[in-house]
Design an enzyme around this catalytic site. Sequence first.
Site, PDB file in Angstrom:
ATOM      1  N   GLU A  20       0.826  -1.202   0.000  1.00  0.00           N
ATOM      2  CA  GLU A  20       0.000   0.000   0.000  1.00  0.00           C
ATOM      3  C   GLU A  20       0.864   1.258   0.000  1.00  0.00           C
ATOM      4  OE1 GLU A  20      -4.051  -0.923   2.097  1.00  0.00           O
ATOM      5  OE2 GLU A  20      -3.251   0.898   2.976  1.00  0.00           O
ATOM      6  N   HIS A  36       7.319 -27.297   1.038  1.00  0.00           N
ATOM      7  CA  HIS A  36       6.630 -28.398   0.354  1.00  0.00           C
ATOM      8  C   HIS A  36       5.551 -27.861  -0.582  1.00  0.00           C
ATOM      9  CE1 HIS A  36       8.702 -31.257   2.985  1.00  0.00           C
ATOM     10  NE2 HIS A  36       8.631 -30.252   3.857  1.00  0.00           N
ATOM     11  N   LYS A  71     -13.042   2.162  -1.991  1.00  0.00           N
ATOM     12  CA  LYS A  71     -14.031   2.523  -0.979  1.00  0.00           C
ATOM     13  C   LYS A  71     -15.150   3.361  -1.609  1.00  0.00           C
ATOM     14  CE  LYS A  71     -11.065   2.496   3.157  1.00  0.00           C
ATOM     15  NZ  LYS A  71     -10.613   3.202   4.341  1.00  0.00           N
TER      16      LYS A  71
HETATM   17  O1  PA5 Z   1      -3.474   1.526   5.675  1.00  0.00           O
HETATM   18  C1  PA5 Z   1      -4.543   2.014   5.356  1.00  0.00           C
HETATM   19  O2  PA5 Z   1      -4.713   3.235   5.288  1.00  0.00           O
HETATM   20  C2  PA5 Z   1      -5.739   1.147   5.055  1.00  0.00           C
HETATM   21  O3  PA5 Z   1      -5.412  -0.194   4.930  1.00  0.00           O
HETATM   22  C3  PA5 Z   1      -6.753   1.298   6.171  1.00  0.00           C
HETATM   23  O4  PA5 Z   1      -6.174   0.873   7.378  1.00  0.00           O
HETATM   24  C4  PA5 Z   1      -8.016   0.493   5.891  1.00  0.00           C
HETATM   25  O5  PA5 Z   1      -8.557   0.874   4.650  1.00  0.00           O
HETATM   26  C5  PA5 Z   1      -9.038   0.743   6.983  1.00  0.00           C
HETATM   27  O6  PA5 Z   1      -9.292   2.105   7.085  1.00  0.00           O
HETATM   28  P1  PA5 Z   1      -9.885   2.728   8.388  1.00  0.00           P
HETATM   29  O7  PA5 Z   1      -8.970   2.486   9.518  1.00  0.00           O
HETATM   30  O8  PA5 Z   1     -10.024   4.185   8.058  1.00  0.00           O
HETATM   31  O9  PA5 Z   1     -11.220   2.084   8.605  1.00  0.00           O
END
Ligand code: PA5
Length: 463
Positions: free
Chosen positions: A290, A319, A433
Amino acid sequence: MTAIRFDYTNTLAEVVGPTHGLTESELAGLAPASAQALERVQARRARDLRWMDLPYQREVHDSILRYAAQVRGRFDNVVVLGIGGSALGNTALQTALNSPYHNLDAPEGTPRLFVLDNIDPDLIGEFLECVAPERSLFNVISKSGGTAETMAQFLLLRERLIESLGERDHRDHLVITTDADKGVLREIVRREGYQSFVVPDGVGGRFSVLSPVGLLSSALVGIDSGGLLAGAAAMDQRCKVPEFAQNPAQVHAAVQFLLHTRKHKPIAVTMSYSHRLRDFADWYAQLLAESIGKRKSSDGRDVFVGPTPVRAVGVTDQHSQVQLYAEGPFDKWFTFLSVDRPDHSIEIPKAYPDLEGVSYLGGHTFKGLFQAERDGTRVALTEAQRPNATIAFEKIDAHAVGQFIYLLEMSVALMGEHYRIDAFDQPGVEAGKIAAYALMGRSGYEQRRREILASAPKISRWV
Ligand code: PA5
């Protein structure tokens, strides 16, 4: 307290050859840029990269410990409702620092931990059949305070709690971790008066495990959250050192970047030779993917960069995947997670002295066998000219895990500078989202819904 080590010997050209390995001069060549990257990242510490100071948040940590002490013994289960950065660290800490069988045999007074990081109706349905909400504390975690999956879970569990405990008492079973001001979850906290903790500004989801996001559930299930912070602080000191070769984050980031961009290894495999650390390979996969997987460069050009993280578990995946790793395309590099001193020592019994195929095992330990298989895989990959490094733990405890978390967070921050992208945004995740909001008919997203429906393929092929 022992320092974890990043051993990158087997990524070097001297060991795996110049086609696939890094020369000392290639590494040295990146050192000046690395020092500048470090300066730029450190300069943002007090501005917008507030996650860098999480190891020192004494007051917040004290308030978490006070809350954990206050609710101790009241609940059989702690249930995290969250996803992505609001869940992966919680799972990883639990499996690293508690028994893998914690939920079957939790120590007296310590709740079980469930992390509900999906909304598959079968998962949620089975959960409701097994876990009594009135015996559970639900920690709803969302930095943005609006993620559809987490909010849907919250609505469901809140309703179940009200049904079984009533409007007033259900509140004791919910604790919210979210932004201090923004988001619908904070508004709900204001209305309902739920207990809450704050995800501070400048702490993105995947960099939040050392904030109340990860610390609260850890403290509730008996993990040494103070040790985690102390370990992270110790690594922070190591990662401030300007000398390239002394700074594990600088070296780790450089090895990742150079193996990808100069030696054509777009795939970064984390292979955990520790059952306890296997979920940290998942956590790191998110952190890397990410943060570095980006379309745009920092100056706005289309670059479409990013290593692809892969998780593997030793010895299990010997394995399954190691055949590909040793003989398949030269498009991967490997990081082993290894532990010198596991907590348990178990001897393999001696038997069948006349059957060499099994008798050679007798009298050895599981530790010896495990480490021999790990070292064997390392040798096999090295001989096959596959660059591999090791993050070595002397033993797994909260201090070492804190070091590990901070090392990889700092390394990824530096990688962002090398790859010249913003490591701290996630437009691709946000796009998903928004599409989900549109398809669910959320008001304000009508235009996006129309676009999505209009762009559906006009053809269909299936067999
Ligand atoms: O690292 C990130 O920003 C994302 O993976 C968020 O953690 C994930 O989308 C969840 O978002 P939130 O904590 O706003 O619900």
